[in-house]
Design a protein around this motif. Structure first.
Motif, PDB file in Angstrom:
ATOM      1  N   ASN A  27      51.478  31.295  53.332  1.00 60.80           N
ATOM      2  CA  ASN A  27      52.421  31.061  54.788  1.00 60.80           C
ATOM      3  C   ASN A  27      53.737  30.775  54.414  1.00 60.80           C
ATOM      4  OD1 ASN A  27      52.287  31.306  57.625  1.00 60.80           O
ATOM      5  ND2 ASN A  27      52.165  29.100  57.457  1.00 60.80           N
ATOM      6  N   ALA A  28      53.996  29.713  53.670  1.00 57.48           N
ATOM      7  CA  ALA A  28      55.275  29.067  53.200  1.00 57.48           C
ATOM      8  C   ALA A  28      56.078  30.219  52.833  1.00 57.48           C
ATOM      9  CB  ALA A  28      55.374  27.945  52.652  1.00 57.48           C
ATOM     10  N   LEU A  29      55.609  30.766  51.851  1.00 63.01           N
ATOM     11  CA  LEU A  29      56.322  31.955  51.029  1.00 63.01           C
ATOM     12  C   LEU A  29      56.783  33.255  52.076  1.00 63.01           C
ATOM     13  CD1 LEU A  29      54.244  32.439  47.825  1.00 63.01           C
ATOM     14  CD2 LEU A  29      56.729  32.286  47.979  1.00 63.01           C
ATOM     15  N   GLY A  30      55.907  33.594  52.838  1.00 55.31           N
ATOM     16  CA  GLY A  30      56.299  34.576  54.038  1.00 55.31           C
ATOM     17  C   GLY A  30      57.310  34.045  54.819  1.00 55.31           C
ATOM     18  N   ARG A  31      57.291  32.991  55.394  1.00 55.59           N
ATOM     19  CA  ARG A  31      58.312  32.233  56.143  1.00 55.59           C
ATOM     20  C   ARG A  31      59.680  32.024  55.539  1.00 55.59           C
ATOM     21  NH1 ARG A  31      55.578  27.569  59.978  1.00 55.59           N
ATOM     22  NH2 ARG A  31      53.656  28.816  60.662  1.00 55.59           N
ATOM     23  N   LEU A  32      59.597  32.010  54.104  1.00 52.79           N
ATOM     24  CA  LEU A  32      60.837  31.892  53.348  1.00 52.79           C
ATOM     25  C   LEU A  32      61.372  33.317  53.104  1.00 52.79           C
ATOM     26  CD1 LEU A  32      59.689  28.853  51.198  1.00 52.79           C
ATOM     27  CD2 LEU A  32      61.540  28.833  52.639  1.00 52.79           C
ATOM     28  N   GLY A  33      60.754  34.096  53.484  1.00 51.73           N
ATOM     29  CA  GLY A  33      61.271  35.632  53.174  1.00 51.73           C
ATOM     30  C   GLY A  33      60.975  36.306  51.890  1.00 51.73           C
ATOM     31  N   GLN A  34      59.772  35.957  51.292  1.00 56.34           N
ATOM     32  CA  GLN A  34      59.186  36.515  50.201  1.00 56.34           C
ATOM     33  C   GLN A  34      58.055  37.588  50.592  1.00 56.34           C
ATOM     34  OE1 GLN A  34      60.423  35.806  46.833  1.00 56.34           O
ATOM     35  NE2 GLN A  34      61.919  35.449  48.357  1.00 56.34           N
ATOM     36  N   LYS A  35      58.094  38.585  49.692  1.00 57.92           N
ATOM     37  CA  LYS A  35      56.739  39.549  49.992  1.00 57.92           C
ATOM     38  C   LYS A  35      55.591  38.745  49.232  1.00 57.92           C
ATOM     39  CE  LYS A  35      59.501  43.964  49.837  1.00 57.92           C
ATOM     40  NZ  LYS A  35      59.748  45.467  49.260  1.00 57.92           N
ATOM     41  N   GLY A  94      58.791  27.030  47.633  1.00 54.17           N
ATOM     42  CA  GLY A  94      59.972  26.995  47.613  1.00 54.17           C
ATOM     43  C   GLY A  94      60.424  27.371  46.180  1.00 54.17           C
ATOM     44  N   VAL A  95      59.709  26.922  45.134  1.00 53.73           N
ATOM     45  CA  VAL A  95      60.084  27.110  43.844  1.00 53.73           C
ATOM     46  C   VAL A  95      60.043  28.511  43.505  1.00 53.73           C
ATOM     47  CG1 VAL A  95      59.185  26.874  41.302  1.00 53.73           C
ATOM     48  CG2 VAL A  95      59.336  24.854  42.692  1.00 53.73           C
ATOM     49  N   GLU A 110      64.487  34.872  44.288  1.00 57.37           N
ATOM     50  CA  GLU A 110      65.901  35.388  44.934  1.00 57.37           C
ATOM     51  C   GLU A 110      66.929  35.436  43.695  1.00 57.37           C
ATOM     52  OE1 GLU A 110      65.626  33.153  49.488  1.00 57.37           O
ATOM     53  OE2 GLU A 110      66.534  32.198  47.725  1.00 57.37           O
ATOM     54  N   ALA A 111      66.447  34.556  42.228  1.00 56.28           N
ATOM     55  CA  ALA A 111      67.271  34.612  41.414  1.00 56.28           C
ATOM     56  C   ALA A 111      66.951  35.861  40.360  1.00 56.28           C
ATOM     57  CB  ALA A 111      67.312  33.386  40.655  1.00 56.28           C
ATOM     58  N   GLY A 112      65.887  36.482  40.557  1.00 57.64           N
ATOM     59  CA  GLY A 112      65.517  37.774  39.798  1.00 57.64           C
ATOM     60  C   GLY A 112      64.702  37.193  38.654  1.00 57.64           C
ATOM     61  N   LEU A 113      64.063  36.002  38.783  1.00 56.40           N
ATOM     62  CA  LEU A 113      63.562  35.300  37.390  1.00 56.40           C
ATOM     63  C   LEU A 113      61.960  35.239  37.834  1.00 56.40           C
ATOM     64  CD1 LEU A 113      65.905  32.305  37.439  1.00 56.40           C
ATOM     65  CD2 LEU A 113      65.833  34.534  35.725  1.00 56.40           C
ATOM     66  N   LEU A 114      61.302  36.214  38.568  1.00 56.00           N
ATOM     67  CA  LEU A 114      59.883  36.149  38.925  1.00 56.00           C
ATOM     68  C   LEU A 114      59.092  36.873  37.815  1.00 56.00           C
ATOM     69  CD1 LEU A 114      58.692  34.511  41.022  1.00 56.00           C
ATOM     70  CD2 LEU A 114      58.317  36.356  42.289  1.00 56.00           C
ATOM     71  N   ASP A 115      59.095  36.475  36.520  1.00 56.03           N
ATOM     72  CA  ASP A 115      58.503  37.208  35.637  1.00 56.03           C
ATOM     73  C   ASP A 115      57.991  36.130  34.188  1.00 56.03           C
ATOM     74  OD1 ASP A 115      60.413  37.659  33.377  1.00 56.03           O
ATOM     75  OD2 ASP A 115      61.521  38.853  34.809  1.00 56.03           O
ATOM     76  N   LYS A 116      57.207  36.595  33.584  1.00 55.48           N
ATOM     77  CA  LYS A 116      56.630  35.518  32.272  1.00 55.48           C
ATOM     78  C   LYS A 116      58.004  35.330  31.712  1.00 55.48           C
ATOM     79  CE  LYS A 116      52.490  35.632  31.159  1.00 55.48           C
ATOM     80  NZ  LYS A 116      51.762  34.783  31.851  1.00 55.48           N
ATOM     81  N   SER A 117      58.683  36.337  31.287  1.00 59.82           N
ATOM     82  CA  SER A 117      59.665  36.145  30.044  1.00 59.82           C
ATOM     83  C   SER A 117      60.597  35.304  30.431  1.00 59.82           C
ATOM     84  CB  SER A 117      60.089  37.182  29.506  1.00 59.82           C
ATOM     85  OG  SER A 117      60.852  38.172  30.532  1.00 59.82           O
TER      86      SER A 117
END
Length: 306
Positions: free
Chosen positions: A37-45, A254-255, A261-268
């Motif tokens: 719910n928080a992720l959706g409100r923060l604008g994330q898919k 938030g994390v 938003e920084a393009g860092l949402l992957d394992k590497s």
């Protein structure tokens, strides 16, 4: 997309009745539900995988997800009751009493797992959905199936009174820790799981199990992020606390939002985070959590409020 996999339930929060006697008011909740719910409100898919009842409490949960723009395509809708969590607040701290037998979330099984989706870039797991069968095995199976190729975050958010088989639960957390990139513990949960000792040593012991980052939250003091390159501390913003329900869940969102938003949402990327990027993520998490604790129940902020 970030897929949050875990419980959705109703928090029954104490409120004064018209005659002054204590009553309980229903609020949508559940740790993993709150993070979605928080992720959706923060604008994330964001998508949500869980079992949500067809009863009227289940409709409350589904309506909230829809309002927060959470994708519910992976939600199973069994004709079983919604889990209820009665909450007692002491100095703003929440203790829980769960009613969960044969519930929509608890009876979720591996045939309910969503089809692998290439749009999912990150997975989030946690809390009571990892403590009881068969749903705990179902969520672990999802992590083991998809976690090798997607960033994975785990928040055990331990509810000791809900755990039926402690040895099995600890063994599951060990396996899931080894598969996770990001792990968040409160200081209380850290000592329950890892035993006595100073926080830094315990966090480093957990890093040795496989994660890239261990976040340790310490309530009003703040949060420390531990990596193999060192530690970053972020103080908690000062606010008037109404209750702490959903605080850690909002921090997690938030994390993940900051990393996205920084393009860092992957394992590497998670395994080579700079201290600056780590601090940015923790600061967004801390600011968002501070807004949540200033409100009744798990009511996370929108992106423009943080």
């Amino acid at each position: 997309m970030i897929l949050c996999a875990g419980e959705a339930l109703i928090d029954m929060l104490p409120r004064p009745g018209a005659d002054g006697a204590e009553t309980f008011q229903p609020f949508v909740g559940g740790s993993v539900f709150n993070t979605a719910n928080a992720l959706g409100r923060l604008g994330q898919k964001v998508g949500f995988f869980s079992g949500i009842s067809t009863d009227f409490f289940g409709e409350m949960l589904m309506d909230t997800l829809t309002t927060s723009k959470v994708d519910t395509a992976a939600v199973a809708r069994p004709d079983r009751p919604t889990t209820l969590a009665f909450v007692r607040l002491t100095d703003g701290h929440a203790d829980y009493l769960f009613y969960d037998e044969n519930s929509a979330i608890r009876m979720l099984s591996e045939p309910d797992l969503p089809t692998p989706d290439p749009a999912v870039k990150a997975l989030f797991f946690g809390c009571i959905s990892l403590a009881v069968e068969p749903c705990a095995a179902t969520f672990e199976a999802l992590m083991m199936r998809d976690g090798d190729t997607r960033l994975t975050m785990l928040d055990p958010n331990i509810r000791a009174g809900f755990i039926e088989d402690e040895a099995r639960y600890r063994a599951r957390l060990d396996r899931m820790l080894a598969q996770s990139d990001l792990v968040k513990f409160s200081d209380e949960d850290l000592h329950w799981f890892a035993g006595a000792g100073d926080t830094e040593s315990l966090a480093n012991d957990l890093l040795a199990k496989g994660p890239a980052v261990i976040f340790i939250t310490e309530g009003a003091r703040g949060v420390t992020g531990y990596t193999r390159d060192g530690a970053v501390f972020v103080p908690a913003p000062k606010v008037d606390v109404i209750d702490t329900v959903g605080a850690g869940d909002t921090f997690n969102a938030g994390v993940l939002t900051a990393l996205g938003e920084a393009g860092l949402l992957d394992k590497s990327a998670a395994r080579s985070l700079s201290q600056e990027a780590l601090r940015d993520a923790m600061e967004l998490g801390a600011r968002a959590a501070a807004i949540t604790v200033s409100r009744a129940g798990a009511n996370p902020p929108a992106r423009d409020e943080v």
